[in-house]
Structure formats: C-alpha cells, structure tokens
Write an enzyme that holds these catalytic residues in place. Structure first.
Site, mmCIF file in Angstrom:
data_model
loop_
_atom_site.group_PDB
_atom_site.id
_atom_site.type_symbol
_atom_site.label_atom_id
_atom_site.label_comp_id
_atom_site.label_asym_id
_atom_site.label_seq_id
_atom_site.Cartn_x
_atom_site.Cartn_y
_atom_site.Cartn_z
ATOM 1 N N TYR A 35 0.827 -1.209 0.000
ATOM 2 C CA TYR A 35 0.000 0.000 0.000
ATOM 3 C C TYR A 35 0.860 1.256 0.000
ATOM 4 O O TYR A 35 2.081 1.193 0.196
ATOM 5 C CB TYR A 35 -0.949 0.000 1.207
ATOM 6 N N ARG A 54 8.203 3.988 -4.753
ATOM 7 C CA ARG A 54 8.254 2.984 -3.683
ATOM 8 C C ARG A 54 7.208 1.887 -3.920
ATOM 9 O O ARG A 54 7.467 0.708 -3.656
ATOM 10 C CB ARG A 54 8.036 3.634 -2.313
ATOM 11 N N ARG A 102 -7.964 -20.162 -2.271
ATOM 12 C CA ARG A 102 -7.043 -19.996 -1.157
ATOM 13 C C ARG A 102 -6.016 -21.124 -1.116
ATOM 14 O O ARG A 102 -6.358 -22.292 -0.937
ATOM 15 C CB ARG A 102 -7.787 -19.930 0.178
ATOM 16 N N HIS A 104 -1.496 -21.334 -0.223
ATOM 17 C CA HIS A 104 -0.309 -20.520 0.049
ATOM 18 C C HIS A 104 0.526 -20.257 -1.198
ATOM 19 O O HIS A 104 1.101 -19.192 -1.351
ATOM 20 C CB HIS A 104 0.573 -21.191 1.104
ATOM 21 N N LYS A 150 6.548 -2.150 1.817
ATOM 22 C CA LYS A 150 5.363 -1.522 2.452
ATOM 23 C C LYS A 150 4.170 -2.468 2.354
ATOM 24 O O LYS A 150 3.213 -2.255 1.604
ATOM 25 C CB LYS A 150 5.056 -0.156 1.826
ATOM 26 N N GLU A 183 12.305 2.139 13.973
ATOM 27 C CA GLU A 183 11.385 3.163 13.457
ATOM 28 C C GLU A 183 10.106 3.107 14.276
ATOM 29 O O GLU A 183 9.982 2.303 15.204
ATOM 30 C CB GLU A 183 11.088 2.929 11.973
ATOM 31 N N LEU A 208 11.149 0.910 6.906
ATOM 32 C CA LEU A 208 10.534 1.352 5.662
ATOM 33 C C LEU A 208 11.298 2.583 5.172
ATOM 34 O O LEU A 208 11.594 3.482 5.963
ATOM 35 C CB LEU A 208 9.066 1.732 5.919
HETATM 36 N N1 PLP Z 1 7.610 3.490 8.843
HETATM 37 C C1 PLP Z 1 6.503 2.746 8.812
HETATM 38 C C2 PLP Z 1 6.509 1.383 9.453
HETATM 39 C C3 PLP Z 1 5.337 3.228 8.200
HETATM 40 O O1 PLP Z 1 4.226 2.474 8.171
HETATM 41 C C4 PLP Z 1 5.345 4.534 7.627
HETATM 42 C C5 PLP Z 1 4.148 5.070 6.979
HETATM 43 O O2 PLP Z 1 3.117 4.467 6.925
HETATM 44 C C6 PLP Z 1 6.520 5.284 7.699
HETATM 45 C C7 PLP Z 1 7.642 4.725 8.297
HETATM 46 C C8 PLP Z 1 6.587 6.655 7.104
HETATM 47 O O3 PLP Z 1 6.623 6.583 5.703
HETATM 48 P P1 PLP Z 1 6.123 7.775 4.788
HETATM 49 O O4 PLP Z 1 6.973 8.966 5.133
HETATM 50 O O5 PLP Z 1 6.375 7.296 3.401
HETATM 51 O O6 PLP Z 1 4.690 8.001 5.097
#
Ligand code: PLP
Length: 297
Positions: A35, A54, A102, A104, A150, A183, A208
């Site tokens: 997403y 991304r 369904r 895997h 993501k 993070e 991320l």
């Molecule tokens: N880290 C994680 C785990 C996230 O889910 C997000 C955003 O959803 C971010 C960092 C920040 O990313 P962005 O600046 O692209 O929104």
C-alpha cells in the site's frame, strides 16, 4: 459521479459504503498486498513520484505486477482527489496479488487488484498536535526481516501502537536486539542531538524507506541543516535535545516524551519546527510543479 465519499476498485468508482473486494482476494486471505498513503494539501498530491517509485519497488520485491500503468494510476489518484472533493486529506492505495483459490502457493495467473479510498483530514487538529508534541513508548521490534517492503501485514504495528496508546502514547518506537531504535509503528524516528544535528537510522531491510524521511533528508541538504544517518538508542534519544517522527500523514511531528520521560525541555523544539517548514517548502514546490506539468501536457 456518485455523491459523498467515493472508492475505487479495479476500474470502478463507487460509493464508499458499496465498494467491495472478493472474499478470496489474497490481500484479505494472506495480506499478500502492498500500500501507499498520499498526503493531499490544497488539492495537490504530495511526494507523488516518490510514493509511486516505492510502490513499484514494493511490488517488484513481491513479484506482483503494477495493476495499471503509472500514468493511468496518476489519473485515478487525481480523480480520487476530485471526486472526494479533497482539499486537505489523504488518498490510500492498495495493490493485492489478486483473487485466487485460497492456497499458500503464489498463483500463476492472478490479476493484481487495485483499491483506493480517500478522506479529508482535520488540518487544525494535526497542527494542534504538532504544537503540543506527542508521547512515544518503546517496544521490542518483533516484525519480520523485510520491513523495507510496504506490506499491508501490519499486525505487529497495530498491536504495538495500540499498547502505546493504552499508556497515553501516540506512537511506538521499535527497538532492535542491539538496543537501537528502528522506526515507529507508522513513522520514521529522528532525534536532534544537543549540538543540533538531526539523526535518523540508515536504510536497510529493518525499516521502511519513508518518503517523508527521504524528502526531509533532501530538505536538510538544501537548507544546510546538519544531519547524520546512523542508529541511536533509546538512551541517546532520552538525552537528546529534540525528537520527532516523520510520515506522509504528519510531516515532522515533535516527540516530547519517551517511555514517560521528558525529551529536551518537554516542548516541541525549534530544530524540529525548522525541519517541518523546510519539508513543507520543498514538498509544496514539487507538488505545484508536478500539477502544472500535468496541466500543460
Ligand atoms: N515506517 C513505517 C513502518 C510506516 O508504516 C510509515 C508510513 O506508513 C513510515 C515509516 C513513514 O513513511 P512515509 O513517510 O512514506 O509516510
């Protein structure tokens, strides 16, 4: 055009409440999906190209095809802003591997599904939060080893953020096995040292690659604000001058307490504020030029 909130699923715009996906969509069955969240300010999509870059990278890592061409996706993003009459808000975009019995094993012939929703945000509430600063609680990072993708598989983030919220927190800071902050649950983590240097962790599979993180690093370069890309511990954060978290939905949001202890003087700091301003200048400039490019061609 339907009235009220509008959602998009695989080529169709419909009333938000009527939009639906197949029960055997692999996004539902396996979180086999990725997403993006785009911030919209003044009807303009922020950091659009970086989010699409991304998205393509996340999909590539999972061998899911782009559901439609990038140019067509930009048209859908703009339609979502227009049909939902978003001035300030967000567009949420999800691509799943598609519908299949369904199992895997990755299906050979699934068609990726594309889902978009949009909603306005209360800009005043976000600025109020920025004015107060937020509380963060740390927690062990129990997520998988590909946090650079993501993915919609956010259960550890959901649980950790909610545990933080139960203690009065707004965000969690995940901590790796060596004691370093990775993070936030939905943000990247930053501190500002006593010397005024902004610090954020280097990119790796552990975090991320936040679009806002990347844009802020660019803004810091442009404006000559000192920064370092390296890891930091909870202890260093507690002894720092300021801290903040970054995301598309909040820009640079000051952190004023960590694990119930005050950071700096307990108020949003001047360096964080300067960084937020620098980010907004850069992102607005880019969004305006992106929009005018589209209009002229
Ligand atoms: N880290 C994680 C785990 C996230 O889910 C997000 C955003 O959803 C971010 C960092 C920040 O990313 P962005 O600046 O692209 O929104």
């Amino acid at each position: 055009m339907p009235a009220g909130r509008v959602a998009y699923v695989d080529g169709r715009y419909s009333r938000h409440g009527d939009a639906a996906v197949h029960i055997e969509d692999r996004g539902l069955q396996f979180a086999d999906a990725v997403y993006e969240v785009f911030m919209v300010m003044g009807k303009l999509l922020f950091d659009e190209e970086a989010h699409l870059d991304r998205l393509e990278r996340s999909l590539g890592e999972l061998s899911i095809a782009m559901p439609i061409h990038r140019g067509a996706l930009k048209v859908v993003l703009r339609e979502m802003v227009r049909q939902n009459r978003i001035v300030d808000g967000f567009v949420y975009l999800q691509v799943t591997r598609g519908v299949a019995k369904r199992d895997h094993f990755i299906p050979k012939a699934a068609q990726p599904s594309l889902i978009l929703t949009a909603r306005p945000f209360n800009a005043a509430a976000i600025e109020k939060r920025r004015g107060n600063g937020v509380a963060v609680f740390s927690a062990p990072d129990i997520r998988w080893a590909r946090c650079d993708i993501k993915s919609t598989a956010l259960l550890p983030n959901v649980l950790a953020k909610s545990a933080s919220q139960a203690k009065g927190g707004y965000e969690v800071w995940f901590v790796d096995d060596n004691g370093f902050v990775t993070e936030g649950g939905s943000t990247n983590a930053w501190i500002v040292t006593r010397d005024g240097v902004a610090v954020t962790r280097a990119l790796s599979n552990d975090i991320l690659p936040g679009v806002t993180r990347g844009a802020i690093l660019q803004a810091l370069k442009d404006e000559g604000i000192a920064y370092e890309v390296r890891s930091f511990t909870v202890e260093e954060a507690l002894n720092s001058r300021e801290a903040f978290v970054t995301s598309a939905t909040g820009g640079a949001m000051p952190v004023v307490t960590l694990d119930g202890k005050t950071i700096g003087n307990g108020h949003p700091g001047s360096v964080s504020a300067r960084i937020q301003e620098a980010y907004m200048r850069l992102a607005t400039r880019e969004a305006v030029s992106n929009a005018s490019r589209k209009n002229s061609g």
